[in-house]
Write an enzyme that holds these catalytic residues in place. Structure first.
Site, PDB file in Angstrom:
ATOM      1  N   TYR A 122       6.477  -1.437   5.487  1.00  0.00           N
ATOM      2  CA  TYR A 122       5.258  -1.104   6.235  1.00  0.00           C
ATOM      3  C   TYR A 122       4.061  -1.336   5.324  1.00  0.00           C
ATOM      4  O   TYR A 122       4.093  -0.974   4.142  1.00  0.00           O
ATOM      5  CB  TYR A 122       5.297   0.367   6.665  1.00  0.00           C
ATOM      6  CG  TYR A 122       4.050   0.833   7.396  1.00  0.00           C
ATOM      7  CD1 TYR A 122       3.729   0.359   8.661  1.00  0.00           C
ATOM      8  CD2 TYR A 122       3.195   1.774   6.812  1.00  0.00           C
ATOM      9  CE1 TYR A 122       2.581   0.794   9.329  1.00  0.00           C
ATOM     10  CE2 TYR A 122       2.053   2.222   7.469  1.00  0.00           C
ATOM     11  CZ  TYR A 122       1.759   1.721   8.732  1.00  0.00           C
ATOM     12  OH  TYR A 122       0.632   2.165   9.394  1.00  0.00           O
ATOM     13  N   ASP A 134       2.867  -4.354  -2.552  1.00  0.00           N
ATOM     14  CA  ASP A 134       2.228  -3.208  -1.907  1.00  0.00           C
ATOM     15  C   ASP A 134       2.739  -1.950  -2.595  1.00  0.00           C
ATOM     16  O   ASP A 134       3.860  -1.499  -2.352  1.00  0.00           O
ATOM     17  CB  ASP A 134       2.548  -3.208  -0.411  1.00  0.00           C
ATOM     18  CG  ASP A 134       1.879  -2.043   0.315  1.00  0.00           C
ATOM     19  OD1 ASP A 134       1.327  -1.159  -0.367  1.00  0.00           O
ATOM     20  OD2 ASP A 134       1.927  -2.012   1.558  1.00  0.00           O
ATOM     21  N   LYS A 173      -2.863   6.457  -1.663  1.00  0.00           N
ATOM     22  CA  LYS A 173      -2.201   7.737  -1.907  1.00  0.00           C
ATOM     23  C   LYS A 173      -2.558   8.351  -3.274  1.00  0.00           C
ATOM     24  O   LYS A 173      -3.605   8.976  -3.393  1.00  0.00           O
ATOM     25  CB  LYS A 173      -0.691   7.578  -1.723  1.00  0.00           C
ATOM     26  CG  LYS A 173      -0.388   7.055  -0.285  1.00  0.00           C
ATOM     27  CD  LYS A 173       1.032   7.225   0.108  1.00  0.00           C
ATOM     28  CE  LYS A 173       1.377   6.492   1.384  1.00  0.00           C
ATOM     29  NZ  LYS A 173       1.368   7.280   2.583  1.00  0.00           N
TER      30      LYS A 173
END
Ligand code: PMP
Length: 430
Positions: free
Chosen positions: A144, A239, A267
């Site tokens: 994702y 990523d 994050k």
């Protein structure tokens, strides 16, 4: 456990917000039941609106590597807020945070801040397309990368390599620019590069795929991907929105010894505030506006309060040997959970790397690719989740989401997890 106030709040929310939530998994649809409304959180625990306490193993889906409301982060945020909430102009802490990212992450010479992981990957892809002059992309099934159009795609049917949209509203023509192949599939990797390698702007991958379970990849495959990208002039984008600054100060790249062309972060670098970033080699990053032709901007990018939270989080991690502590905690957690699973005699296993973990509720070796996850796991997990919740252990409300440890977790928290897991596993496989 009484959750009347959460239930009432959810009813209110459903009248004015789609599904009652600001992000879909939070709606608890995958596990049944209704979401729990947080009232207050500190260290590794929180209380809900009804006054129930839980030990948190979601930690805001990854950002809270120091736990909830770490005193130093809170103080930094308070001090920064008092100096102004947003400037829309450069500030000191964004330079300091950029210097830290550049000093920490392999091959990263320049970085641009944005406000979410989605934005970071979206911008990195635009940069890759702008630099190479190519349009096609490669992504891996089960990874994702946020909800930008090019990446909200799934593998096409049959042997088709190019993707179809995985959301309504994504134009088919855009989805068709992204090729999707399985993880852990050397043959598919060779095939896609031999057919389309010279048309690919970039291959984007979570080097530690953590959005469809935890699908740990063999290093050889990632090294081969890097090699093929180099040979075909496609950029390799790691990523690291989850893995960056969590597995190590140098993310998965440092652990694997593989340097991507571009990397994306989110994050942890925001310490709980909305921050994302993308970075890479100087000559690539110099193609971003205002230096180069690839446009990307943001009103709240480099926000002073968010930068202070991220900077302090990374400082505390350094000072307190956070990554070493997280590895120790992870190992203790693993020993406890593996012991519990063995004792229960059920076909489950724990997948863990550092402070990221996932329960694989199926027979045999844990899967390394998305299509090898047994669909029965979701039902098992729903039962397990409800049992854990009733015992005060908060796990992600979806079988496909990973769990996170923070430096605020103590051994007693891990023991509580293992203790709750015993009856939860029995319920999952009943
Ligand atoms: N990339 C990865 C690897 C992620 O895990 C996520 C979110 N979980 C994103 C991108 C998107 O980040 P955000 O939710 O901050 O937009």
């Amino acid at each position: 456990m009484n959750r009347e106030r959460s239930d009432e709040m959810y009813r209110r929310a459903c009248r004015v917000m789609p599904g009652g939530v600001s992000s879909p998994v939070r709606a608890f649809r995958a596990v049944g039941g209704t979401p729990i409304y947080f009232q207050e959180a500190a260290r590794a625990s929180f209380t809900d609106l009804d006054g129930n306490s839980y030990i948190d193993f979601v930690m805001s889906w990854g950002p809270l590597i120091l736990g909830h409301a770490h005193p130093e982060t809170v103080r930094a945020v308070q001090l920064a807020s008092a100096r102004g909430l947003s400037y829309g102009a450069p500030c000191r802490d964004e330079v300091a945070l950029a210097e830290k990212v550049v000093a920490s992450y392999p091959g990263c010479e320049m970085v641009r801040f944005v406000s979410s992981g989605t934005e970071a990957v979206m911008a990195a892809i635009r940069l890759a397309r702008g630099v190479t002059g190519r349009s096609r992309m490669l992504k891996f099934d089960g990874c994702y990368h946020g909800h930008s159009d090019s990446l909200l795609v799934k593998a096409g049917s049959g042997l088709a390599t190019f993707a179809t949209a995985s959301s309504a509203g994504v134009p088919a023509s855009l989805a068709a620019l992204t090729a999707v192949i399985p993880l852990d599939d050397a043959a598919a990797l060779e095939a896609v590069f031999s057919r389309y390698g010279d048309e690919l702007a970039a291959a984007v991958i979570e080097p530690v795929p953590a959005n469809a379970g935890l699908l740990l990849q063999r290093r050889e495959l990632l090294a081969r991907l890097a090699e093929l990208c180099r040979r075909h002039g496609a950029l390799l984008v790691f990523d690291e929105v989850i893995s960056g600054f969590r597995l190590d100060r140098g993310g998965a790249a440092a652990r694997l010894g593989i340097t991507p062309d571009l990397a994306t972060f989110g994050k942890v670098i925001g310490g709980g505030l909305p921050v994302g970033a993308y970075g890479g080699r100087r000559e690539l990053m110099e193609c971003v506006a205002p230096l180069g032709p690839v446009y990307q901007a943001g009103t709240l990018s480099g926000n002073p309060v968010a930068m202070a939270a991220g900077l302090t989080t990374l400082d505390v991690l350094e000072q307190e040997h956070g990554w070493t502590r997280l590895e120790q905690l992870g190992a203790t957690f693993e020993a406890l959970v593996v012991g519990t699973i063995r004792h229960a005699g059920v076909p489950a296993s724990l997948v863990r790397t550092g402070s990221v973990f996932w329960l694989s509720l199926q027979e045999g070796e844990p899967p390394r690719r998305f299509d090898r996850i047994d669909p029965r796991c979701a039902r098992r997990y729903a039962r397990l989740h409800a049992e854990m919740l009733d015992r005060g252990v908060y796990m992600a409300p979806s079988a496909y989401e990973v769990g996170f440890l923070s430096t605020a977790h103590v051994e007693a928290d891990l023991e509580s997890f293992a203790e709750a897991l015993r009856p939860a596993l029995a319920a999952a496989f009943s």
